[in-house]
Design a protein around this motif. Structure first.
Motif, short mmCIF file in Angstrom:
data_model
loop_
_atom_site.label_atom_id
_atom_site.label_comp_id
_atom_site.label_asym_id
_atom_site.label_seq_id
_atom_site.Cartn_x
_atom_site.Cartn_y
_atom_site.Cartn_z
N TYR A 62 -43.00 -28.27 -27.65
CA TYR A 62 -44.16 -29.16 -27.78
C TYR A 62 -44.54 -29.83 -26.46
CZ TYR A 62 -46.87 -33.31 -28.96
OH TYR A 62 -47.83 -34.29 -29.00
N TYR A 63 -43.56 -30.33 -25.74
CA TYR A 63 -43.87 -31.18 -24.57
C TYR A 63 -44.53 -30.42 -23.43
CZ TYR A 63 -39.80 -29.26 -22.10
OH TYR A 63 -38.91 -28.41 -21.46
N ILE A 64 -44.48 -29.09 -23.45
CA ILE A 64 -45.03 -28.32 -22.35
C ILE A 64 -46.28 -27.54 -22.77
CG2 ILE A 64 -43.76 -26.16 -22.72
CD1 ILE A 64 -44.14 -27.99 -19.33
N THR A 65 -46.72 -27.67 -24.01
CA THR A 65 -47.83 -26.85 -24.52
C THR A 65 -49.13 -27.08 -23.75
OG1 THR A 65 -46.87 -26.80 -26.74
CG2 THR A 65 -49.21 -26.28 -26.55
N ALA A 66 -49.59 -28.32 -23.70
CA ALA A 66 -50.87 -28.61 -23.03
C ALA A 66 -50.85 -28.26 -21.54
CB ALA A 66 -51.26 -30.07 -23.26
N PRO A 67 -49.81 -28.66 -20.79
CA PRO A 67 -49.77 -28.29 -19.37
C PRO A 67 -49.74 -26.78 -19.14
CG PRO A 67 -48.20 -30.05 -19.82
CD PRO A 67 -48.70 -29.57 -21.14
N THR A 68 -49.08 -26.03 -20.04
CA THR A 68 -49.02 -24.58 -19.90
C THR A 68 -50.41 -23.95 -20.05
OG1 THR A 68 -46.75 -24.50 -20.74
CG2 THR A 68 -48.00 -22.45 -20.81
N PHE A 69 -51.12 -24.35 -21.08
CA PHE A 69 -52.48 -23.85 -21.27
C PHE A 69 -53.34 -24.18 -20.06
CE2 PHE A 69 -51.72 -23.41 -25.89
CZ PHE A 69 -52.35 -22.19 -26.08
N ALA A 71 -56.37 -15.63 -14.72
CA ALA A 71 -55.97 -16.11 -16.04
C ALA A 71 -55.57 -14.92 -16.92
CB ALA A 71 -57.11 -16.88 -16.69
N PRO A 72 -54.68 -15.14 -17.89
CA PRO A 72 -54.31 -14.05 -18.80
C PRO A 72 -55.51 -13.58 -19.61
CG PRO A 72 -53.43 -16.14 -19.57
CD PRO A 72 -53.97 -16.39 -18.21
N ARG A 73 -55.54 -12.30 -19.95
CA ARG A 73 -56.63 -11.77 -20.78
C ARG A 73 -56.46 -12.19 -22.23
NH1 ARG A 73 -57.32 -10.92 -15.95
NH2 ARG A 73 -58.40 -9.10 -15.11
N LEU A 74 -55.21 -12.44 -22.61
CA LEU A 74 -54.90 -12.80 -23.99
C LEU A 74 -53.67 -13.70 -23.97
CD1 LEU A 74 -55.41 -12.22 -27.09
CD2 LEU A 74 -53.69 -10.42 -26.87
N ILE A 75 -53.67 -14.71 -24.82
CA ILE A 75 -52.53 -15.61 -24.95
C ILE A 75 -52.07 -15.61 -26.40
CG2 ILE A 75 -51.74 -18.01 -24.79
CD1 ILE A 75 -53.80 -18.47 -22.60
N VAL A 76 -50.79 -15.39 -26.61
CA VAL A 76 -50.20 -15.53 -27.94
C VAL A 76 -48.96 -16.40 -27.79
CG1 VAL A 76 -49.07 -14.39 -29.89
CG2 VAL A 76 -51.07 -13.34 -28.81
N TYR A 81 -62.34 -21.95 -22.54
CA TYR A 81 -61.92 -20.69 -21.92
C TYR A 81 -61.85 -19.52 -22.87
CZ TYR A 81 -60.65 -23.37 -17.77
OH TYR A 81 -60.69 -24.18 -16.66
N GLY A 82 -61.75 -19.77 -24.17
CA GLY A 82 -61.60 -18.65 -25.08
C GLY A 82 -61.60 -19.10 -26.53
N GLN A 83 -61.39 -18.14 -27.41
CA GLN A 83 -61.45 -18.39 -28.85
C GLN A 83 -60.04 -18.40 -29.46
OE1 GLN A 83 -64.12 -19.18 -30.83
NE2 GLN A 83 -62.49 -19.58 -32.29
N PRO A 84 -59.58 -19.58 -29.92
CA PRO A 84 -58.25 -19.64 -30.54
C PRO A 84 -58.30 -19.39 -32.04
CG PRO A 84 -59.10 -21.86 -30.25
CD PRO A 84 -60.17 -20.91 -29.77
N ARG A 85 -57.24 -18.80 -32.55
CA ARG A 85 -57.12 -18.66 -34.00
C ARG A 85 -55.65 -18.61 -34.38
NH1 ARG A 85 -58.10 -12.37 -35.17
NH2 ARG A 85 -58.21 -11.62 -33.03
N ILE A 86 -55.35 -19.16 -35.52
CA ILE A 86 -53.97 -19.17 -36.03
C ILE A 86 -53.72 -17.85 -36.75
CG2 ILE A 86 -52.37 -20.27 -37.63
CD1 ILE A 86 -53.83 -22.92 -37.03
N VAL A 131 -55.16 -16.77 -28.46
CA VAL A 131 -56.39 -17.17 -27.77
C VAL A 131 -56.94 -15.95 -27.03
CG1 VAL A 131 -57.45 -18.70 -26.08
CG2 VAL A 131 -55.53 -19.52 -27.45
N ASP A 132 -58.11 -15.49 -27.46
CA ASP A 132 -58.80 -14.42 -26.76
C ASP A 132 -59.60 -15.05 -25.62
OD1 ASP A 132 -58.60 -11.70 -28.42
OD2 ASP A 132 -58.67 -13.37 -29.84
N VAL A 133 -59.14 -14.84 -24.39
CA VAL A 133 -59.74 -15.49 -23.23
C VAL A 133 -61.03 -14.77 -22.85
CG1 VAL A 133 -59.37 -16.19 -20.82
CG2 VAL A 133 -57.45 -16.19 -22.44
N SER A 134 -62.09 -15.54 -22.64
CA SER A 134 -63.40 -14.98 -22.32
C SER A 134 -63.38 -14.32 -20.94
CB SER A 134 -64.47 -16.08 -22.34
OG SER A 134 -64.52 -16.71 -23.59
#
Length: 283
Positions: A128-135, A144-149, A177-182, A204-207
């Motif tokens: 949890y503590y590193i989620t926002a800084p990582t994104f 930037a990565p083409r795709l994030i999972v 930056y892209g479209q997130p989905r669960i 997250v499909d990065v645009s």
């Protein structure tokens, strides 16, 4: 012939391996080890890994996800910082020649240094503590990565994937930056030791075409941050206070952008934030 692997999804074998290295899960580092093989397969499936892919895994830990990725991808770059965990990671992945281990804080890793301008996918189990800084770090990088999972806390995944009306600064920062989905929800029982909350697999499909230039994005996010600085207040009040602008200036600004001054930041969608930035009052 490949040597027999330690089953990292078996709690008994996991405990034995940790004990042999005089280690135990460190809650301070968010060390909850994934032990459900079906969830591992779901992560790889969500990332649509194939034999041509290069994958960056940050916070690789003991290598349970690393090995699953290595079975499918052409190249896996596993990043880990903790010294004891690095030794374990090297041991559990030694039979995979396509795995490269980098000992570094993920926030100091430059993707250009690792991949040049070649495409790659980012796949990780994030505490949890590193989620926002990582994104923020990777989405703002020159490559930037083409795709994030990523596997994140369910509540965090829901915040990132939220629709206008329930947006947050984190949601705007990712959705810009892209479209997130669960993709799937993951119960706490899928981890050892079990955390107190459930998790989710977020994709997250990065645009390909990111709005605004790099210098423009800095000012854009300054405006967004100002809007969310007082979420319970109407947008005009939050912008006035955070940006130290007069009420008249802000009302004229919002009117030019065709945004009702009484709205709140969480109701604006990405296009409206970009439009608001375009009308930002210049000195």
């Amino acid at each position: 012939m490949m040597e027999e692997e330690v089953d990292l999804t078996s709690v008994r074998e996991l405990r034995h391996l940790l004990s042999a290295h005089r280690m135990h899960p460190n809650k301070a580092f968010g060390q909850n080890f994934l032990i459900d093989p079906s969830v591992l397969r779901q992560i790889v499936a969500a990332a649509e890994i194939d034999a041509a892919d290069s994958v960056l895994e940050v916070g690789a830990g003991m290598g349970v996800l690393t090995r699953e990725l290595a079975r499918q991808a052409r190249r896996v770059v596993a990043v880990e910082l903790e010294r004891d965990m690095l030794a374990l990671l090297a041991e559990t992945t030694r039979v995979y020649p396509n795995v490269e281990i980098i000992a570094r804080n993920l926030l100091y890793l430059d993707p250009l240094e690792v991949f040049g301008d070649a495409p790659y996918k980012l796949v990780a189990n994030l505490p949890y503590y590193i989620t926002a800084p990582t994104f923020r770090h990777f989405l703002e990088s020159a490559n930037a990565p083409r795709l994030i999972v990523v596997m994140v806390q369910q509540e965090v995944a829901e915040r990132i994937a939220a629709a206008p009306g329930d947006l947050s600064l984190l949601a705007v920062s990712v959705q810009f930056y892209g479209q997130p989905r669960i993709m799937a929800r993951v119960p706490a029982a899928a981890f050892y030791p079990a955390p107190k909350v459930d998790s989710a697999i977020l994709r997250v499909d990065v645009s390909e075409d990111i709005p605004l230039s790099r210098p423009e994005r800095d000012q854009f996010f300054r405006v967004v941050q100002a809007g969310f600085s007082a979420r319970r207040k109407q947008l005009h009040n939050a912008l006035e206070q955070a940006l130290r602008l007069s009420p008249g200036t802000v009302r004229t600004w919002l009117q030019a952008a065709n945004i009702d001054a009484s709205r709140r930041a969480e109701t604006l969608h990405i296009a409206e934030w970009i439009n608001l930035w375009h009308y930002f009052p210049k000195p």
